[in-house]
Design an enzyme around this catalytic site. Sequence first.
Site, short mmCIF file in Angstrom:
data_model
loop_
_atom_site.label_atom_id
_atom_site.label_comp_id
_atom_site.label_asym_id
_atom_site.label_seq_id
_atom_site.Cartn_x
_atom_site.Cartn_y
_atom_site.Cartn_z
N ASN A 293 0.86 -1.18 0.00
CA ASN A 293 0.00 0.00 0.00
C ASN A 293 0.90 1.23 0.00
O ASN A 293 1.40 1.63 1.04
CB ASN A 293 -0.89 -0.03 1.25
CG ASN A 293 -1.76 1.22 1.37
OD1 ASN A 293 -1.84 2.00 0.43
ND2 ASN A 293 -2.39 1.40 2.52
N TRP A 294 1.08 1.78 -1.19
CA TRP A 294 2.00 2.93 -1.31
C TRP A 294 1.39 4.21 -0.75
O TRP A 294 2.08 5.22 -0.62
CB TRP A 294 2.39 3.15 -2.78
CG TRP A 294 3.32 2.11 -3.32
CD1 TRP A 294 3.83 1.03 -2.65
CD2 TRP A 294 3.87 2.05 -4.64
NE1 TRP A 294 4.65 0.30 -3.47
CE2 TRP A 294 4.70 0.91 -4.70
CE3 TRP A 294 3.74 2.84 -5.78
CZ2 TRP A 294 5.39 0.54 -5.86
CZ3 TRP A 294 4.43 2.49 -6.93
CH2 TRP A 294 5.24 1.35 -6.96
N LYS A 295 0.08 4.19 -0.50
CA LYS A 295 -0.62 5.41 -0.05
C LYS A 295 -0.31 6.55 -1.04
O LYS A 295 -0.17 6.27 -2.23
CB LYS A 295 -0.22 5.76 1.39
CG LYS A 295 -0.37 4.55 2.31
CD LYS A 295 -0.26 4.88 3.77
CE LYS A 295 -0.41 3.59 4.56
NZ LYS A 295 -0.42 3.81 6.00
N GLU B 25 -5.87 -4.30 10.57
CA GLU B 25 -4.83 -3.30 10.82
C GLU B 25 -5.19 -2.50 12.06
O GLU B 25 -6.03 -1.58 12.00
CB GLU B 25 -4.74 -2.34 9.62
CG GLU B 25 -4.36 -3.01 8.32
CD GLU B 25 -3.76 -2.02 7.32
OE1 GLU B 25 -2.64 -2.25 6.89
OE2 GLU B 25 -4.42 -1.02 7.01
N GLU C 3 -7.30 5.22 7.24
CA GLU C 3 -7.10 6.63 6.84
C GLU C 3 -8.33 7.15 6.10
O GLU C 3 -8.70 8.32 6.23
CB GLU C 3 -5.82 6.76 5.99
CG GLU C 3 -4.58 6.59 6.87
CD GLU C 3 -3.37 6.00 6.17
OE1 GLU C 3 -3.32 5.99 4.93
OE2 GLU C 3 -2.46 5.54 6.89
N SER D 20 2.92 -1.44 10.55
CA SER D 20 4.37 -1.45 10.83
C SER D 20 5.04 -2.80 10.60
O SER D 20 5.98 -3.17 11.30
CB SER D 20 4.64 -0.95 12.26
OG SER D 20 4.20 0.40 12.39
N GLY E 189 2.64 -0.89 4.38
CA GLY E 189 2.68 0.53 4.02
C GLY E 189 4.11 0.99 3.82
O GLY E 189 4.72 0.77 2.77
N GLY E 190 4.67 1.64 4.84
CA GLY E 190 6.00 2.26 4.74
C GLY E 190 7.06 1.35 4.14
O GLY E 190 7.83 1.77 3.26
N GLY F 104 1.92 2.93 10.66
CA GLY F 104 2.89 4.01 10.48
C GLY F 104 3.54 4.49 11.76
O GLY F 104 4.17 5.54 11.80
N HIS G 159 -9.78 1.45 4.42
CA HIS G 159 -8.54 1.70 5.16
C HIS G 159 -8.83 2.73 6.26
O HIS G 159 -9.64 3.64 6.08
CB HIS G 159 -7.46 2.22 4.21
CG HIS G 159 -6.11 2.27 4.85
ND1 HIS G 159 -5.75 3.29 5.69
CD2 HIS G 159 -5.07 1.41 4.81
CE1 HIS G 159 -4.51 3.06 6.14
NE2 HIS G 159 -4.08 1.92 5.62
#
Length: 257
Positions: free
Chosen positions: A10-12, A171, A101, A216, A237-238, A177, A99
């Site tokens: 998930n590159w966001k 999640e 966010e 994470s 993600g990150g 994150g 998600h």
Amino acid sequence: MKRQSIVAANWKMNGGFALVEEMSERLAHISLQESVNVVVCPSFPFLSALSHSFIQHELADTFAIGAQNVNEFDSGAYTGEVSADMLKACNVQYVILGHSERRSIYKETSTQVAHKVKQALENGLTPILCIGESEAERMAEQTETVLAAQLQPVIDEVGISAFANIVIAYEPVWAIGTGKTASPAMAQETHQFIRTFLAELDANIAQKTPVLYGGSVNAKNCEELFAQADIDGGLIGGASLKADEFTVICSAAKGTN
Ligand code: PGA
């Protein structure tokens, strides 16, 4: 019972043409265990580029492309929105929905998420349905109530049998994150709850539905998380923005459960 394992990037709102190219080059040399699916989810403008890059590197049959959202309607006057049809035209197979966010920043409700899940399924896209509790909710021992309340509207909308074509991503919001990961045991306990919740409606479907962990995940902690009985891969993600680290995580996915 064999279940698919999935590792999704998930590159966001990050990444671009350079990362598309770098990721394809790295994925071309990766070794995966049997029945591990890797999905890369860039922002909308890079879906086509990723599709072309996968074709160019002869990866299109091995790796899948995912979007990070879809609109719940077919077409029309919805400025700024993207339809399931448009995603299909870019060779998209998966879509991340619900998600945290999107739920917290863009105020998407579980009912709206359910409509999006339906729209995705009707158009042959596999939803990666994200659910998760906040830190306050976990402290108040409301985790299971919150997860059930996020799942139920989707079950009401599409029916339990549709979960044969849905991927769940658990999640915990407090782990996204932040560098704080749920311990493997804590994650396993929650994944088991999710599977039991589905099993109360259909035991067979519950055994088949992949439940990914997200929050994470990195190259160091992935192996222990993926070793848990009810964790079928991860939503990353990150760490998915670093092609080297992401491919290490993909290789750690255990394949069948
Ligand atoms: P993270 O994000 O790996 O950076 O915690 C996961 C996600 O939000 O899907």
